[in-house]
Design a protein around this motif. Structure first.
Motif, short mmCIF file in Angstrom:
data_model
loop_
_atom_site.label_atom_id
_atom_site.label_comp_id
_atom_site.label_asym_id
_atom_site.label_seq_id
_atom_site.Cartn_x
_atom_site.Cartn_y
_atom_site.Cartn_z
N THR A 92 0.79 -1.22 0.00
CA THR A 92 0.00 0.00 0.00
C THR A 92 0.83 1.28 0.00
O THR A 92 0.44 2.27 -0.63
N VAL A 93 1.96 1.29 0.70
CA VAL A 93 2.72 2.54 0.83
C VAL A 93 4.17 2.40 0.39
O VAL A 93 4.93 3.36 0.50
N GLY A 94 4.58 1.23 -0.10
CA GLY A 94 5.98 1.00 -0.44
C GLY A 94 6.44 1.67 -1.72
O GLY A 94 7.64 1.84 -1.93
N SER A 95 5.51 2.04 -2.61
CA SER A 95 5.88 2.76 -3.83
C SER A 95 5.35 4.20 -3.73
O SER A 95 4.41 4.47 -2.98
N PRO A 96 5.95 5.15 -4.47
CA PRO A 96 5.53 6.55 -4.35
C PRO A 96 4.04 6.74 -4.62
O PRO A 96 3.49 6.14 -5.55
N ARG A 97 3.42 7.59 -3.80
CA ARG A 97 2.01 7.88 -4.00
C ARG A 97 1.79 8.67 -5.29
O ARG A 97 0.76 8.52 -5.94
N ASP A 98 2.74 9.50 -5.66
CA ASP A 98 2.60 10.26 -6.90
C ASP A 98 3.96 10.46 -7.55
O ASP A 98 5.01 10.27 -6.94
N LYS A 99 3.90 10.84 -8.82
CA LYS A 99 5.12 11.05 -9.61
C LYS A 99 4.79 12.08 -10.69
O LYS A 99 3.77 11.98 -11.37
N PHE A 100 5.67 13.06 -10.82
CA PHE A 100 5.47 14.15 -11.77
C PHE A 100 6.71 14.30 -12.63
O PHE A 100 7.84 14.18 -12.12
N SER A 101 6.53 14.56 -13.91
CA SER A 101 7.68 14.81 -14.78
C SER A 101 7.31 15.87 -15.81
O SER A 101 6.17 15.95 -16.28
N LEU A 102 8.30 16.68 -16.15
CA LEU A 102 8.15 17.68 -17.20
C LEU A 102 9.41 17.63 -18.06
O LEU A 102 10.52 17.89 -17.57
#
Length: 790
Positions: free
Chosen positions: A676-686
């Motif tokens: 449930t929490v072991g991977s990032p909750r969010d990810k952003f790229s530009l």
């Protein structure tokens, strides 16, 4: 350090023959010629059986990654590149995790790595033989080894971010990655690359290329090769087990990327027999040698290494495949009949180590055994367009049948590798672990697609599969898209799906030494991983595995207000029932120890696979692309990507009464929270790309969201802060042939938070960074490449 595996596999004769006479490639994506400043319109083949379906018409979200984007970073590993380009992909880099160091798993939408289906040219790719059984992301999975597919062979990649089990069968719960190979007899390219980390380690040299050949007047063959030498990195901290002794320290340890030596060849070809018949095939053979380090063993433990020693796990992963078939058209029906063979063999040797129970008579080299996974498929697919008076377009009807056979094998190691405490670093597979298991399944599917009106389209799919080991399952999917106007459209899908338990999850078994923190001390415990049908697992309350069941829902918005700007927003929910997980490491009571010892299994802990968890994944994907053309200055391309993903556990099966009576828990807090929490909750790229004449520059900023490394004791949980990473690259074309590139990955030299020393989670200071870190922990990387094309 150079090393040589004990056993060097030889490809079977069928692959040698294939390199001479392989034929074929399914239809790949094509770009329509855009006007100046416009974004290209791309035809896709993933998730559809209709002809000339474009991304802008798709009822499900599809990412298209071209060869230029694949070459835009310093990495030559496919999984690493996907992890940087796609916000919905997570690719951490385990270290000190046995086979997971050599075959690292990637996640899509935060789900298990084996819940993503991988295709090559639309054909199912075989999975790796390695099972991830240590405390990493993807624990319990045996997914496809993406890094066995070289970038030099790839034309582009289509990533379907939607459940597709009704179309493709097992594994397509999170989505589908379809790798389209280069084709055609003309043109070619070669590239030489160099790279090194700022810490002056991890040196990399790569050589890759591809070229085409004509096969008579009506065929072609495409050859791609790739080889690389990658030195290890070391980010180990000072060894705090005895700070007063000069023999302890960072110099003894190795914690980071392993040493790897991949060598791969891919062949893709096609011959047109007549106007209605083609013969095609593609094949690969590759071997990747990996040398990963275990934890330093302290001085005084062995008379052979009185000052201590660092065990090295030297593995050889051999990957080979062949797909060949005929396709054509008859009576208005398009048809494709194919044979698909894939095999992965993973052999492990231990060097610079000992079996402590053998004292001075111990060897220092051990063969620990092998894992092997094989799949064979026969496919028949047919499709045809039927005119429907009430529709604005034809009705596409697709039918198909598939027969698949799978085999999983474990081979025992040398006796010295498992006798007593076994070889330090990894205790070998024992004869009781060895064996071969197989199964088969058959499936039928129906797919319907139609443009009902100029603005409204829909599709439906139904698939039925029967497995020899756990029975039958049926999946269905419905999709629709409505264009509100020429600039705005909405789309939605709903589907059921499944993932069959892999043979590896059913039959993987080994007894090895694991470390558990007991009273603040890392304590070695002999741990048995038991096949669910074994007598040992039954003693611990195991039951036979069944298929995971999934329900996928998505709702999306597509916006293209101008010809040079488009954006998509897709919300989704994925429910998975009876999710397969590797149980907690259960430290056994004296009663259970005696029960297993009576079977000849003297262990202090045990674990097995179980359908014990229901999960729900919700999230949203945002992708936006803008092209800005300035006639006198050049062209700018901007790509924004964002993924927000939340996993929750909806149900945990009741603990078996037998375990409860012995004070044990089948699924512990760490197991559920890792999901449930072991991977990032969010990810952003530009990403911003600038092109002016022969010059090109690219800058990509990525924000990896917060994640948590959970423990069974909640007070020991560690929450890691978000991490911003900047990648830079610039290139110049010298004439029509040469291209020079230089770049810096992680130009800001950002590292993740360090592991807290509470509870000795940093292993006495040796492991300062978490293996969950989504961008690794190697720091700034410099690289340069020289390419020549013709």
């Amino acid at each position: 350090m150079r090393f040589r595996p004990r056993h060097t596999p030889t490809p079977p004769a069928v692959l040698a023959t294939t390199l001479i006479a392989t034929l074929g490639l399914p239809a790949a994506a094509q770009e329509s010629a855009p006007l100046e400043g416009e974004l290209p319109s791309v035809v896709v083949v993933t998730g559809t059986y209709a002809k000339n379906r474009r991304t802008v018409d798709s009822e499900s979200p599809i990412d298209i990654i071209g060869a230029r984007e694949l070459q835009a970073t310093g990495s030559t590993e496919l999984a690493t590149v996907l992890g940087r380009l796609l916000p919905s992909v997570n690719f951490p880099r385990p270290s000190g995790a046995d086979g997971s160091d050599a075959v690292r798993p990637a996640q899509l939408r935060g789900l298990s790595p084996d819940q993503t289906l991988v295709l090559v040219n639309g054909k199912r790719r075989h999975t790796s033989a390695v099972v991830n059984v240590n405390g990493t992301q993807g624990r319990g999975s045996a997914p496809v080894d993406l890094n066995a597919i070289p970038l030099s062979a790839i034309d582009h990649i289509e990533v379907l971010r939607d459940g597709a089990a009704a179309q493709y069968g097992s594994d397509a719960i999170a989505g589908v990655i379809n790798i389209i190979l280069k084709k055609g007899p003309t043109g070619g390219d070669a590239e030489l690359g160099f790279g090194e980390y700022q810490k002056r380690d991890g040196k990399q040299v790569s050589l890759k290329g591809s070229t085409g050949f004509a096969l008579g007047d009506s065929g072609w063959l495409r050859l791609a090769v790739e080889a690389a030498d990658r030195d290890p990195t070391n980010r180990a901290g000072p060894d705090l087990r005895n700070v007063k002794d000069p023999r302890y320290g960072q110099v003894n340890q190795r914690y980071g990327d392993p040493e790897t030596r991949p060598r791969t060849v891919f062949v893709n070809s096609q011959v047109t027999i007549n106007d209605d018949l083609e013969w095609y095939a593609f094949a690969n053979y590759g071997q990747r040698d990996t040398s990963a380090a275990a934890t330093w063993r302290t001085f005084g433990r062995s008379p052979i290494y009185p000052e201590g020693f660092l065990p090295l796990e030297n593995s050889s992963s051999t990957d080979q495949s062949l797909v060949t078939g005929l396709r054509g058209e008859a009576g208005g029906w398009r048809w494709d009949a194919s044979f698909n063979y894939g095999n992965n063999e993973f052999q492990l040797d231990l060097d610079h180590t000992v079996n402590l129970d053998l004292f001075a008579n111990s060897p220092t080299h051990f063969y620990a055994g092998k894992l092997e996974n094989t799949q064979t498929l026969l496919n028949l697919d047919v499709a045809r367009e039927f005119p429907v008076a009430a529709f604005s377009g034809p009705l596409t009807v697709a039918l198909g049948a598939e027969a698949r056979h799978e085999k999983y094998e474990i081979g025992a190691g040398d006796p010295a590798s498992y006798q007593g405490s076994g070889s330090q670093g990894f205790s070998g597979f024992r004869p009781v672990n060895a064996g071969s298991n197989s199964r088969h399944n058959e499936s039928l599917y129906l797919n319907l697609e139609a443009e009902i009106s100029r603005r409204f389209s829909g599709s439906a799919a139904l698939r039925h599969e029967r497995y020899s080991d756990f029975g039958s399952t049926t999946s269905a999917k419905g999709s629709t898209r409505y264009a509100v106007n020429d600039a705005v459209s909405v789309r939605a899908t709903a589907s059921s799906g499944f993932r069959a338990p892999s043979l590896a999850q059913q039959f993987y078994t080994i007894t090895t030494t694991n470390f558990s923190v007991i009273n603040g001390v890392n304590t070695p415990i002999e741990t048995g991983t038991f096949a669910v049908g074994s007598a040992a697992a039954t003693v611990l309350g195991a039951t036979q595995l069944k298929a995971e069941k999934a329900r996928n829902y998505s709702l999306g918005l597509q916006v293209q207000p101008t010809s040079n700007w488009n954006a998509t927003i897709d919300a989704y929910r994925i429910d998975v029932d009876d999710r397969i997980a590797l149980s907690s490491n259960m430290t056994l009571s004296d009663t259970l120890k005696r029960s297993l010892a009576a079977q000849g299994i003297p262990v202090g802990a045990g674990r097995y696979f179980t359908n014990a968890i229901d999960t729900r994944t919700t999230g949203v994907d945002v992708v936006s692309t803008y092209r800005w053309n300035l006639a006198l200055v050049g062209r700018f391309d901007f790509t924004l990507g964002y993924n927000h993903n939340k996993n929750t556990v909806e149900r945990v099966a009741p603990n078996p009464a037998l375990l409860t009576a012995n004070g044990l828990t089948l699924i512990d807090r760490q197991t559920t929270n890792r999901m449930t929490v072991g991977s990032p909750r969010d990810k952003f790229s530009l990403a911003t790309e600038y092109t002016a004449g022969p010059w090109n520059g690219r800058a990509t900023v990525t924000r990896y969201g917060s994640f948590t490394v959970p423990q069974n004791n909640p007070t020991l949980d560690q929450v890691y802060a978000p991490q911003w990473v900047l990648d830079l690259a610039a290139s110049v074309k010298l004439g029509d042939r040469w291209k020079l590139t230089a770049g810096i990955d992680n130009a800001t030299n950002r590292y993740p938070d360090q592991v807290t020393s509470a509870g000795n989670l940093n292993n006495n200071g040796i492991n300062p960074y978490s293996v969950f870190a989504p961008n690794g922990f190697n720091g700034r990387f410099y690289y340069a490449k020289a390419g020549y094309s013709w």
